[in-house]
Design a protein around this motif. Structure first.
Motif, short mmCIF file in Angstrom:
data_model
loop_
_atom_site.label_atom_id
_atom_site.label_comp_id
_atom_site.label_asym_id
_atom_site.label_seq_id
_atom_site.Cartn_x
_atom_site.Cartn_y
_atom_site.Cartn_z
N GLN A 306 0.71 -1.36 -0.03
CA GLN A 306 -0.18 0.27 0.03
C GLN A 306 0.63 1.01 -0.37
OE1 GLN A 306 -3.18 -0.18 3.35
NE2 GLN A 306 -4.29 2.21 2.39
N ASN A 307 0.72 2.16 -0.70
CA ASN A 307 1.57 4.03 -1.25
C ASN A 307 0.68 4.15 -0.66
OD1 ASN A 307 3.49 1.82 -2.14
ND2 ASN A 307 2.84 2.03 -4.11
N ILE A 308 1.16 5.62 -0.38
CA ILE A 308 -0.12 6.94 0.16
C ILE A 308 0.33 7.73 -1.74
CG2 ILE A 308 -0.32 9.27 0.84
CD1 ILE A 308 -0.71 7.02 2.95
N SER A 309 -0.68 8.05 -1.62
CA SER A 309 -0.80 8.58 -3.57
C SER A 309 -0.08 10.36 -3.14
CB SER A 309 -2.28 8.48 -4.08
OG SER A 309 -3.08 9.27 -3.05
N GLU A 310 -0.11 10.38 -4.30
CA GLU A 310 0.89 11.32 -4.49
C GLU A 310 0.15 13.44 -2.68
OE1 GLU A 310 2.07 13.08 -8.05
OE2 GLU A 310 2.50 10.93 -8.24
N ASP A 311 -1.28 12.79 -3.30
CA ASP A 311 -1.56 14.25 -3.03
C ASP A 311 -2.20 14.10 -1.11
OD1 ASP A 311 -3.79 12.43 -3.01
OD2 ASP A 311 -4.76 14.09 -4.33
N GLY A 312 -1.86 12.96 -0.86
CA GLY A 312 -2.09 12.45 0.24
C GLY A 312 -3.92 12.37 1.21
N SER A 313 -4.66 12.17 0.01
CA SER A 313 -5.86 11.88 0.82
C SER A 313 -5.88 10.68 -0.02
CB SER A 313 -6.60 13.06 0.46
OG SER A 313 -6.78 12.81 -1.16
N LYS A 314 -5.42 10.31 -0.99
CA LYS A 314 -5.94 8.98 -1.29
C LYS A 314 -4.81 8.21 -1.95
CE LYS A 314 -9.51 10.14 -3.68
NZ LYS A 314 -10.66 9.38 -3.80
N THR A 315 -5.06 6.66 -1.59
CA THR A 315 -3.83 5.76 -1.23
C THR A 315 -4.27 4.95 -2.78
OG1 THR A 315 -3.04 4.06 -0.38
CG2 THR A 315 -5.31 4.24 -0.61
N ASP A 316 -3.04 4.24 -3.22
CA ASP A 316 -2.62 3.02 -3.78
C ASP A 316 -2.81 1.67 -3.23
OD1 ASP A 316 -3.25 4.75 -5.61
OD2 ASP A 316 -1.21 4.54 -6.59
N MET A 317 -3.50 0.82 -3.54
CA MET A 317 -2.84 -0.62 -3.00
C MET A 317 -2.86 -1.52 -3.96
SD MET A 317 -3.67 -2.37 -0.10
CE MET A 317 -5.62 -1.72 0.60
N THR A 318 -1.95 -2.18 -4.01
CA THR A 318 -1.15 -3.29 -5.14
C THR A 318 -1.31 -4.62 -4.42
OG1 THR A 318 -0.27 -1.92 -6.54
CG2 THR A 318 0.60 -3.94 -6.79
N PHE A 319 -1.79 -6.03 -4.98
CA PHE A 319 -1.62 -7.59 -4.06
C PHE A 319 -1.70 -7.71 -5.30
CE2 PHE A 319 -6.46 -8.30 -4.53
CZ PHE A 319 -6.19 -6.97 -5.07
N THR A 320 -1.16 -9.29 -5.32
CA THR A 320 -0.84 -10.76 -6.34
C THR A 320 -2.04 -11.40 -5.54
OG1 THR A 320 0.45 -11.53 -4.77
CG2 THR A 320 1.74 -10.11 -6.29
N VAL A 321 -2.64 -12.46 -6.41
CA VAL A 321 -3.20 -13.24 -6.75
C VAL A 321 -3.40 -14.25 -7.85
CG1 VAL A 321 -4.98 -12.17 -6.19
CG2 VAL A 321 -5.40 -12.97 -8.11
N PRO A 322 -3.30 -15.45 -7.66
CA PRO A 322 -2.74 -16.80 -8.76
C PRO A 322 -3.69 -16.52 -9.56
CG PRO A 322 -3.45 -18.10 -6.40
CD PRO A 322 -3.62 -16.20 -6.47
N THR A 323 -2.45 -16.67 -11.31
CA THR A 323 -3.59 -16.39 -12.30
C THR A 323 -4.42 -16.89 -12.51
OG1 THR A 323 -1.54 -15.88 -13.26
CG2 THR A 323 -2.66 -15.83 -15.10
N VAL A 324 -5.03 -17.76 -12.48
CA VAL A 324 -6.44 -18.90 -12.51
C VAL A 324 -7.30 -17.71 -12.01
CG1 VAL A 324 -5.01 -21.25 -12.92
CG2 VAL A 324 -6.22 -20.62 -10.35
N ASP A 325 -6.81 -17.13 -10.24
CA ASP A 325 -8.25 -16.72 -10.28
C ASP A 325 -8.61 -14.97 -10.27
OD1 ASP A 325 -8.84 -19.25 -8.74
OD2 ASP A 325 -7.66 -18.46 -6.97
N LEU A 326 -7.48 -14.32 -11.76
CA LEU A 326 -7.58 -13.10 -11.76
C LEU A 326 -9.15 -12.27 -12.18
CD1 LEU A 326 -5.96 -10.38 -12.21
CD2 LEU A 326 -5.04 -10.75 -14.15
N ASP A 327 -9.50 -13.23 -12.95
CA ASP A 327 -10.11 -12.36 -13.21
C ASP A 327 -11.66 -12.93 -12.71
OD1 ASP A 327 -9.51 -12.83 -16.14
OD2 ASP A 327 -10.20 -14.17 -16.88
N LYS A 328 -12.36 -14.02 -12.14
CA LYS A 328 -12.98 -13.83 -10.78
C LYS A 328 -12.86 -12.73 -9.61
CE LYS A 328 -14.40 -17.71 -6.84
NZ LYS A 328 -13.55 -19.08 -6.64
#
Lengths: 418, 418
Positions: A306-328
């Motif tokens: 998780q990163n704080i976005s530039e302006d501080g009021s918003k945030t970015d979230m990145t995570f991984t899942v198995p490829t087979v579950d991506l579409d779901k």
């Protein structure tokens, strides 16, 4: 005299000739004066055939019936091995899950063991009889058959060893131990003589397929010393009869490992996919809103950043899942977009996770920095990092998997002497 | 509304397509408002494969392990049929011998049913669920698996029907009923609409292979009305839904058979052998001295004929045994020659037993004379005769088997109208 559990996988009991070979391995331990219980998988191929029939009969199958059909494979091999043992003069009998009984929860197809009554098994061993146990199977509270999921016979073996207070559990498989990494990718990989429970748990969780993860958890919790060794070695090969130092890998408490390396092994998992949620409201409960629905759908989320976005009021979230579950996963997130508040949902396939594992990391600084530097020198871009006390996991493009594994294997001094 | 048991043999469940066909037969009965339990054999060929593995693992096999291995075949089909039923919208679940439980004695490989607890099965049916029962298997007093011997699923079917007070037991097989004789030998053989329990018992004992003998005994004792019918008829073929008169043969109490024929059928058994003991001392206990040791060796003695020899102080004894047991029987007799006191032991193979069966014989004189006359006209030599209230058995040279069967079939008016 020791009490031991020997577990043999499907390729070790694939036909009658191999079952006879297994019987000779068992006889060696009996002749050495040990009390022996054996846990067997189904003949290689049988389980797949049974699953194919189940799917043909009903693609949307009742997991209780699946379990009843599929568990029959281990019933066959347990009886055949008992017969092969009797044929060479070893007293033996088969035990099915319901006969022990080996009780599980009602989570069919991947049930968890709740209780093993060791009374009858121990009585069997005490009178000098080998107990040949059908692996992979148990019974649910309402007396239906259950199975423990792929590789579940490993778990049966360790759980039986724990229930009988066995001195060790020998897992016979088609490789001769646990390696510093997959030898098919890095021919310089070395067989480990010993590995700590915690390290093996990470190795199994992160892609090493030698043992089912749950079997390692169980071994760790119950302190079951577990040997991984090859059933294709001749039963009378040199060293096979030395319980302290057979050819193979001992999974044990870290106290038993004298010269602990900083890094023990390199694991990897391909087929990772990444999801990024951009410009989320940075408010309490946002993580629950994202990951709650994914957990309900049994999607395994990993490597959350998780990163704080530039302006501080918003945030970015990145995570991984198995490829087979991506579409779901993406469908679920789109459906819950309002509560998630993300302005952009991005996803990407074709990633891999490479992990450096070692209990020695706890007391050594700079282990991660070594990895980052080595990968940078090979121009491998790092997309995400997660760490724990005893591992570093690095997300990269999967095209670089082999290169990254070999690079890390070398930089941490794991290559065998050529 | 009726409560019925439907039993399907191995050729009826030989692959998934046939299992689907069986499911449609079951659905027909469910749709008609019946409570249905189904008993299944293993897929055709499976049992033989499992037995072959057992023999390869240990030619001198432990019958308890044999049973555990071989019973797995029915476990597979019971689950697959439950799945196929669910796939077409019929609520169903599988039941294994130990889940019912279906208890047997400890006579492994050919166990006898001692007790079936119908409570759970009936509860299953009462809530509208089809119970799919693995045939052929049970559990011994010490909780080991048992099997009921070849054709044992017939016995499972009838026994379950008795335990659940079912209105009838439908035995689905690869023929469409019981015939007046084997149609492969006499194309004019007719399918019987009804046959009395006692007659069917004689037919099965004397060589008709439609049903296991023990299943007929059970049906007779418990008055289970049993239909023999074909699973290869389409589930929606004309008459299949008429429980009083489906295509097939009803085995029932003789009271239910309105127009009883004098003779119902002609059965035969090839591979009979004859042993003659000449010039025995005619003293009390001589029969026990001869037949006791043979019974202990499980040799089935049949057709015993005793004659006083010419001078009155000696006697001759002649009896038949199955050809496979002849050498063993002669060895046993030679060993006991002193207590037997016979001066000469003769034996001969290549004989056949042809039997005329019918409850109507009880009230009709001259039935036997008709047979003797008809065979004499064809110059068939009669070597021995035994009779009971409802059958006449005649021992002849086996070369004349077909001729004798056809001759008797015609002379008793059994040929179908051409």
């Amino acid at each position: 005299m020791a009490r031991i559990v020997m577990k043999f996988g499907g390729s070790s009991v694939a036909d009658i000739e191999r079952i006879r070979n297994v019987a000779r391995h068992v006889k060696r331990e009996v002749d050495a004066g040990n009390q022996v219980a054996v846990v067997v998988s189904a003949m290689a191929g049988t389980t797949n055939q049974l699953i194919a029939w189940v799917r043909q009969a009903n693609d949307n199958y009742d997991p209780r019936e699946y379990d009843s059909v599929v568990a029959s494979g281990e019933q066959v091999t347990s009886g055949l091995l008992a017969l092969a043992l009797q044929a060479i003069g070893v007293d033996a009998r088969s035990w099915l899950g319901w006969q022990i009984p080996l009780r599980t929860d009602g989570n069919h197809n991947s049930a968890r063991i709740t209780d093993i009554d060791g009374t009858d098994l121990i009585a069997c061993l005490e009178k000098g009889q080998v107990a040949v146990i059908a692996g992979f199977q148990g019974i649910a509270p309402e007396n239906r058959m259950t199975t423990l999921g792929r590789g579940g016979s490993d778990t049966s073996g360790v759980a039986v060893a724990a229930a009988m207070s066995a001195d060790r559990c020998d897992i016979y498989t088609d490789v001769d131990g646990v390696y510093t990494t997959d030898p098919r990718i890095e021919p310089k990989a070395r067989r480990l003589n010993r590995i700590a429970f915690e390290e093996m748990l990470e190795m199994a969780s992160l892609g090493a397929k030698v043992l089912q993860v749950r079997s390692v958890e169980l071994a760790m919790v119950h302190k079951v010393r577990t040997f991984v060794r090859s059933s294709f070695n001749a039963p009378d090969a040199p060293g096979m009869d030395d319980p302290l130092n057979p050819p193979g890998t001992l999974i044990c408490d870290e106290d038993e490992i004298m010269e602990q390396q900083v890094v023990t092994g390199i694991a990897f998992a391909r087929d990772e996919a990444q999801i990024s949620l951009r410009r989320l409201d940075d408010k309490p409960g946002i993580s629950a809103a994202i990951f709650g629905p994914l957990a309900e759908a049994s999607i395994n989320v990993d490597m959350i950043v998780q990163n704080i976005s530039e302006d501080g009021s918003k945030t970015d979230m990145t995570f991984t899942v198995p490829t087979v579950d991506l579409d779901k996963a993406v469908r679920i997130l789109e459906k819950n977009r309002r509560s998630i508040t993300s302005e952009v949902i991005q996803s990407e396939k074709g990633l891999a996770k490479v992990s450096v594992i070692g209990i020695g990391m706890r007391s050594h600084a700079g282990v991660a920095a070594t990895a980052f530097r080595a990968l940078a020198e090979k121009s491998i871009n790092i997309r995400a990092i997660t760490t724990s006390e005893i591992k570093i996991s690095i997300l990269i493009d999967s095209a670089y998997t082999e290169l990254a594994v070999r690079t890390l294997h070398t930089v941490y001094g794991l290559d065998k002497a050529s």
